[in-house]
Write an enzyme that holds these catalytic residues in place. Sequence first.
Site, short mmCIF file in Angstrom:
data_model
loop_
_atom_site.label_atom_id
_atom_site.label_comp_id
_atom_site.label_asym_id
_atom_site.label_seq_id
_atom_site.Cartn_x
_atom_site.Cartn_y
_atom_site.Cartn_z
N SER A 92 -11.60 0.96 -8.38
CA SER A 92 -11.26 1.45 -7.05
C SER A 92 -9.99 0.77 -6.54
CB SER A 92 -12.45 1.26 -6.10
OG SER A 92 -12.88 -0.10 -6.10
N ASP A 114 -6.27 -8.23 3.97
CA ASP A 114 -6.86 -7.57 5.13
C ASP A 114 -8.34 -7.87 5.28
OD1 ASP A 114 -7.83 -6.24 2.95
OD2 ASP A 114 -7.09 -4.26 3.50
N HIS A 155 -8.95 -6.50 0.49
CA HIS A 155 -8.09 -6.36 -0.69
C HIS A 155 -7.42 -7.70 -1.01
CE1 HIS A 155 -8.41 -2.17 0.87
NE2 HIS A 155 -8.77 -2.00 -0.40
#
Length: 260
Positions: A18, A191, A194
């Site tokens: 992902s 963040d 990530h």
Amino acid sequence: MLGFAPAPGRPLFVLFGSSIVQFSFSNGGWGAALADIYARKADILLRGYIGWNSRRALQVIDKIFPKDSPVQPSLVIVYFGGNDSVAAHSSGLGPHVPLEEYIDNMRKIADHLKSLSEKTRVIFLSCPPLNEETLRKSTSTVLSEIVRTNETCRLYSEACVSLCKEMDLKVVDLWNAMQKRDDWATACFTDGLHLSEEGSKIVVEEILRILKEAEWDPCLHWKAMPTEFGEDSPYDLVSSSGQSTVNPSDWTFHRTIQWD
């Protein structure tokens, strides 16, 4: 059918997952670091899909990794689980996948990848922790409320690690590896979710450790692999003696980190 076409004779490594995979070539990411480390040794192919869960990956794995491809990867590094662990939305939409289904999906993904060839090796990455406060502040207002917690990340990470032990797969336990740093919550993420460059360093170190320790034939650690067209040449740089050349094929002076 996607298939693969690496340079002749050069092994192929595929990064599949992902957003932690898709973003791995940005901002000092771990994918970019591996591509540099394996320059002239292996081709690093990115197959990252932001927002995906294990259910969606399983639906298309035959297209991404076709069994009849003339070239099969030597290594596949897989990350799914973070999106699966998001709390279920009241609408029934969204990325949540129940834990037991996640385990079953990852088992099927592993079985498919292992069936590609006798030489295809697989490494799973488990869910890393989150900085929940930073993540809440950075989540876009165009999205409905997304509930991600460290508690569910831990459960999905532990499930991934347990599955890998059961299936004799190599796994990077990112949940524990990240938290070895006292400042992991502020240093390892851009963040809250990530990976920053510091977070990516941990991923690279753990992957290289596995590749160095694994008793695989052939060995896929970068120091054990031949350099493409690495032979001496009269066209190399001339040495200080002026009588010979110096082969620069394996120089690593440009790296700020000298990886093991």
